[in-house]
Write a protein that holds these residues in place. Structure first.
Motif, PDB file in Angstrom:
ATOM      1  N   THR A  75       3.621 -40.094  33.388  1.00  0.00           N
ATOM      2  CA  THR A  75       2.354 -39.390  33.226  1.00  0.00           C
ATOM      3  C   THR A  75       1.210 -40.264  33.732  1.00  0.00           C
ATOM      4  O   THR A  75       1.332 -41.492  33.771  1.00  0.00           O
ATOM      5  N   LEU A  76       0.138 -39.632  34.126  1.00  0.00           N
ATOM      6  CA  LEU A  76      -1.044 -40.361  34.558  1.00  0.00           C
ATOM      7  C   LEU A  76      -2.086 -40.467  33.445  1.00  0.00           C
ATOM      8  O   LEU A  76      -3.125 -41.088  33.634  1.00  0.00           O
ATOM      9  N   ARG A  77      -1.805 -39.842  32.304  1.00  0.00           N
ATOM     10  CA  ARG A  77      -2.746 -39.878  31.187  1.00  0.00           C
ATOM     11  C   ARG A  77      -2.420 -41.073  30.296  1.00  0.00           C
ATOM     12  O   ARG A  77      -1.351 -41.138  29.689  1.00  0.00           O
ATOM     13  N   TRP A  78      -3.340 -42.020  30.196  1.00  0.00           N
ATOM     14  CA  TRP A  78      -3.075 -43.237  29.448  1.00  0.00           C
ATOM     15  C   TRP A  78      -2.925 -43.001  27.946  1.00  0.00           C
ATOM     16  O   TRP A  78      -2.140 -43.705  27.303  1.00  0.00           O
ATOM     17  N   PRO A  79      -3.603 -42.032  27.325  1.00  0.00           N
ATOM     18  CA  PRO A  79      -3.370 -41.838  25.891  1.00  0.00           C
ATOM     19  C   PRO A  79      -1.928 -41.423  25.575  1.00  0.00           C
ATOM     20  O   PRO A  79      -1.354 -41.837  24.577  1.00  0.00           O
ATOM     21  N   LEU A  80      -1.340 -40.624  26.451  1.00  0.00           N
ATOM     22  CA  LEU A  80       0.042 -40.212  26.247  1.00  0.00           C
ATOM     23  C   LEU A  80       0.994 -41.401  26.417  1.00  0.00           C
ATOM     24  O   LEU A  80       1.963 -41.542  25.664  1.00  0.00           O
ATOM     25  N   THR A  81       0.713 -42.265  27.379  1.00  0.00           N
ATOM     26  CA  THR A  81       1.509 -43.474  27.575  1.00  0.00           C
ATOM     27  C   THR A  81       1.415 -44.385  26.361  1.00  0.00           C
ATOM     28  O   THR A  81       2.425 -44.921  25.888  1.00  0.00           O
ATOM     29  N   LEU A  82       0.203 -44.557  25.838  1.00  0.00           N
ATOM     30  CA  LEU A  82       0.002 -45.377  24.647  1.00  0.00           C
ATOM     31  C   LEU A  82       0.731 -44.783  23.448  1.00  0.00           C
ATOM     32  O   LEU A  82       1.399 -45.503  22.693  1.00  0.00           O
ATOM     33  N   PHE A  83       0.641 -43.468  23.273  1.00  0.00           N
ATOM     34  CA  PHE A  83       1.308 -42.813  22.157  1.00  0.00           C
ATOM     35  C   PHE A  83       2.820 -42.959  22.247  1.00  0.00           C
ATOM     36  O   PHE A  83       3.487 -43.251  21.253  1.00  0.00           O
ATOM     37  N   SER A  84       3.400 -42.771  23.432  1.00  0.00           N
ATOM     38  CA  SER A  84       4.854 -42.892  23.562  1.00  0.00           C
ATOM     39  C   SER A  84       5.303 -44.329  23.332  1.00  0.00           C
ATOM     40  O   SER A  84       6.374 -44.561  22.763  1.00  0.00           O
ATOM     41  N   GLY A  85       4.484 -45.310  23.714  1.00  0.00           N
ATOM     42  CA  GLY A  85       4.811 -46.706  23.416  1.00  0.00           C
ATOM     43  C   GLY A  85       4.809 -46.987  21.925  1.00  0.00           C
ATOM     44  O   GLY A  85       5.694 -47.670  21.401  1.00  0.00           O
ATOM     45  N   MET A  86       3.811 -46.438  21.223  1.00  0.00           N
ATOM     46  CA  MET A  86       3.750 -46.611  19.767  1.00  0.00           C
ATOM     47  C   MET A  86       4.920 -45.907  19.092  1.00  0.00           C
ATOM     48  O   MET A  86       5.500 -46.421  18.134  1.00  0.00           O
ATOM     49  N   LEU A  87       5.295 -44.749  19.596  1.00  0.00           N
ATOM     50  CA  LEU A  87       6.422 -44.006  19.041  1.00  0.00           C
ATOM     51  C   LEU A  87       7.731 -44.767  19.257  1.00  0.00           C
ATOM     52  O   LEU A  87       8.579 -44.828  18.352  1.00  0.00           O
ATOM     53  N   ASP A  88       7.893 -45.375  20.441  1.00  0.00           N
ATOM     54  CA  ASP A  88       9.078 -46.194  20.711  1.00  0.00           C
ATOM     55  C   ASP A  88       9.178 -47.374  19.754  1.00  0.00           C
ATOM     56  O   ASP A  88      10.236 -47.654  19.193  1.00  0.00           O
ATOM     57  N   GLN A  89       8.058 -48.063  19.575  1.00  0.00           N
ATOM     58  CA  GLN A  89       8.053 -49.224  18.670  1.00  0.00           C
ATOM     59  C   GLN A  89       8.331 -48.812  17.233  1.00  0.00           C
ATOM     60  O   GLN A  89       9.090 -49.479  16.522  1.00  0.00           O
ATOM     61  N   ALA A  90       7.770 -47.702  16.796  1.00  0.00           N
ATOM     62  CA  ALA A  90       8.008 -47.224  15.428  1.00  0.00           C
ATOM     63  C   ALA A  90       9.484 -46.837  15.258  1.00  0.00           C
ATOM     64  O   ALA A  90      10.074 -47.097  14.199  1.00  0.00           O
TER      65      ALA A  90
END
Length: 132
Positions: free
Chosen positions: A110-125
């Motif tokens: 995705t080119l949307r950084w909030p979605l990238t940040l959210f998926s990274g946080m979801l992966d870590q959780a």
């Protein structure tokens, strides 16, 4: 890892931090990023932090930043800095964590950084919940 991050963690939370730092940071003197003879160690101390430049192999430089270590102590037998011995057991955890995230990721292109940040946080959780 950056000098500002280490300073903030130390002053705000009272925690010490150590880890690798990239060579392209502007706070690092150019002489620390240059390749030297195998086993060469350079130390810099500023504001309670220690920067170490160590050449373990030919044409390789490892940069470590620590707010825990206050002196440039070198192990007599191997001529490696003490910070290297402190860092080596900890780096395996980061590699394992990254490997687990790659195997079970929720990230999508995705080119949307909030979605990238959210998926990274979801992966870590997800990995943290698996460990717990």
């Amino acid at each position: 890892m950056s000098v500002d991050l280490v300073q903030n963690i130390k002053h705000i939370y009272g925690l010490t931090v150590f880890g690798t730092i990239r060579k392209n940071k502007q706070e690092i003197p150019p002489s620390f990023t240059q390749v030297a003879a195998v086993g060469t160690t350079r130390f810099a101390h500023a504001n309670g932090n220690t920067l170490v430049s160590y050449c373990p192999k030919r044409n390789k430089v490892v940069l470590l930043l620590s707010s825990l270590h206050k002196n440039g102590r070198i192990e007599e037998n191997t001529q490696k800095p003490e910070i290297i011995y402190f860092y080596e057991p900890a780096k395996g955890g980061t590699d394992t964590f990254d490997q687990m995230i790659l195997a079970h990721t929720t990230a999508r292109g995705t080119l949307r950084w909030p979605l990238t940040l959210f998926s990274g946080m979801l992966d870590q959780a997800g990995i943290n919940s698996l460990i717990l």
